[in-house]
Scaffold this active site. Structure first.
Site, mmCIF file in Angstrom:
data_model
loop_
_atom_site.group_PDB
_atom_site.id
_atom_site.type_symbol
_atom_site.label_atom_id
_atom_site.label_comp_id
_atom_site.label_asym_id
_atom_site.label_seq_id
_atom_site.Cartn_x
_atom_site.Cartn_y
_atom_site.Cartn_z
ATOM 1 C CG PHE A 204 -39.100 -49.105 -29.717
ATOM 2 C CD1 PHE A 204 -38.317 -48.129 -30.303
ATOM 3 C CD2 PHE A 204 -38.872 -49.452 -28.391
ATOM 4 C CE1 PHE A 204 -37.308 -47.499 -29.577
ATOM 5 C CE2 PHE A 204 -37.869 -48.832 -27.656
ATOM 6 C CZ PHE A 204 -37.087 -47.856 -28.251
ATOM 7 C CG HIS A 205 -45.273 -48.019 -34.097
ATOM 8 N ND1 HIS A 205 -44.936 -46.843 -33.481
ATOM 9 C CD2 HIS A 205 -45.796 -47.675 -35.301
ATOM 10 C CE1 HIS A 205 -45.244 -45.828 -34.261
ATOM 11 N NE2 HIS A 205 -45.768 -46.292 -35.374
ATOM 12 N NE ARG A 206 -41.980 -44.871 -37.480
ATOM 13 C CZ ARG A 206 -43.141 -44.257 -37.690
ATOM 14 N NH1 ARG A 206 -43.852 -44.510 -38.762
ATOM 15 N NH2 ARG A 206 -43.582 -43.377 -36.826
ATOM 16 C CG ASP A 281 -40.208 -46.712 -33.416
ATOM 17 O OD1 ASP A 281 -41.334 -46.483 -32.950
ATOM 18 O OD2 ASP A 281 -39.836 -47.858 -33.759
#
Ligand code: UD1
Length: 364
Positions: A204-206, A281
């Site tokens: 997850f990095h969005r 994501d």
């Protein structure tokens, strides 16, 4: 003929490498120079990819680093303009949708240097994503638009981009995957991380997810739900790590949750290939899982890569963990969709980019 191939952030490297190699192998007279903007600068976000992908050191390193969108984009433009003025390239090639893509695209376009965009035409139709703005603007000013999937052709047509600029090449990132898949057999990443048996891979990095404190409640629920039956492997992006710290979210001691630094290309590919399911994501991982036939649950409201849902193994859950849990239950019952490999994701896309460019390049 001189071509400057721009990279800047992690997802650019695997898209640019096959194009670089195609020029070297098939058009050795073309002078291809790599320019790294330095948008990603940690060795785990950048250098490791050069090593893994067998790319030479960049000719130009702009060293711009992090900053707000305006600061980062502006700094890249200032530095890249100097390179273009000194080198007078015939073509600038940019990839993907990061700030380096639009920044260098704008510089090239305003200096009347031909601009090619690798991975053109993708649209999420969500203008709150910085990447969507970068995609639309880069496509608008590009002279050669290299498209990975049919939706891209449609989108560019609907936006009135002249068809003679648009080339359906397939997916360069998948070229890298195909090229380096054999190497995933020899990495010992699972041993190093202590992974045995079935595991889920999380990334997850969005900003819309990881900059929101509530997101981590869903993440903890996911870990609580599945860590009895699976190991959960979570390589943490620098943005996410920062937020975990600033929100005071503690997940380090969760049972069966393996937290790691960002991983290199071959190690990560190896983890995708053997995972039971990927929950992410990311943009590119939706494509890599589709190629490898691994179920992927995308925790986002939209995807700019609809072929991964329509043809591939990807599920779009929305930014909603309840929906992730429902989809996962089906996958866990053995009902995951099988998926197929999309058209022209065949390992030859980089060659097509180089070929179309050489056939269509007009120096005026
Ligand atoms: C960028 C891209 C995104 C892509 C992602 C892949 C844009 C607008 N976004 O997002 O599309 O999916 O890369 O990773 O271009 N940082 C480090 N070390 C680094 C790089 C970043 O610590 O090497 C930290 C910095 O604190 C920085 C933050 O991560 O402020 C975000 O980096 P940035 O390049 O601005 O965007 P990403 O979130 O990585």
């Amino acid at each position: 003929m001189t071509v400057i191939l721009v990279v800047g952030a992690r997802p650019n490297f695997m898209k640019a490498a096959p194009v670089y190699k195609a020029f070297k192998n098939n058009y050795p007279d073309v002078n291809v120079k790599i320019c790294h903007t330095g948008q990603h600068y940690d060795s785990k976000m950048s250098d490791v990819f050069f090593r893994d992908l067998g790319m030479p050191e960049p000719e130009f390193y702009l060293g711009v680093g992090s900053g707000s969108h305006a600061v980062q984009t502006a700094n890249i433009m200032i530095e890249f303009e100097k390179v273009c003025i000194a080198e007078q390239p015939n073509v600038v090639l940019v990839a993907g949708d990061v700030n380096s893509t639009i920044a260098c695209g704008l510089v090239a376009s305003k200096l009347h240097i031909k601009l090619g965009h690798i991975e053109s035409g993708l649209r999420s139709f969500d203008r709150k994503m910085p990447e969507e703005i970068n995609r639309i603007l880069t496509d608008c000013i590009s002279d050669y638009l290299f498209v990975t999937e049919h939706s891209g052709l449609e989108n560019l047509k609907n936006e009135g981009i002249p068809q003679e600029k648009v080339f359906f090449t397939g997916n360069c990132m998948i070229d890298s995957l195909i090229d380096f898949l054999p190497k995933t057999e020899v990495t010992n990443i699972k041993q190093r991380l202590g992974i045995e048996g079935k595991y889920l891979l999380l990334t997850f990095h969005r900003p819309s997810n990881v900059d929101d404190k509530d997101f981590y409640d869903g993440l903890k629920e996911l870990v609580n739900k599945y860590s009895g039956d699976f190991k959960l492997v979570f390589p943490i992006h620098p943005r996410t790590r920062k937020n975990l710290e600033s929100f005071g979210v503690k997940i380090a001691d969760y049972h069966n949750l393996i937290l790691t630094e960002p991983l290199g290309y071959i190690d990560f590919l190896s983890l995708i290939k053997d995972s039971f399911c990927v929950i992410t994501d990311s943009g590119g991982i939706q494509e890599e899982t589709t190629y490898l036939g691994v179920p992927c649950i995308t925790v986002r409201e939209s995807t700019e890569r609809p072929i991964t849902v329509e043809v591939g193994t990807n599920y779009l859950a929305g930014a909603n963990f309840n929906s992730v849990f429902k989809i996962f239950e089906e996958i866990n019952k053995g009902n995951a969709k099988k998926g197929e490999i999309p058209e022209l994701w065949d390992g030859k896309s980089g060659e097509r980019v180089a070929k179309f460019l050489m056939e269509n390049f007009k120096n005026n």
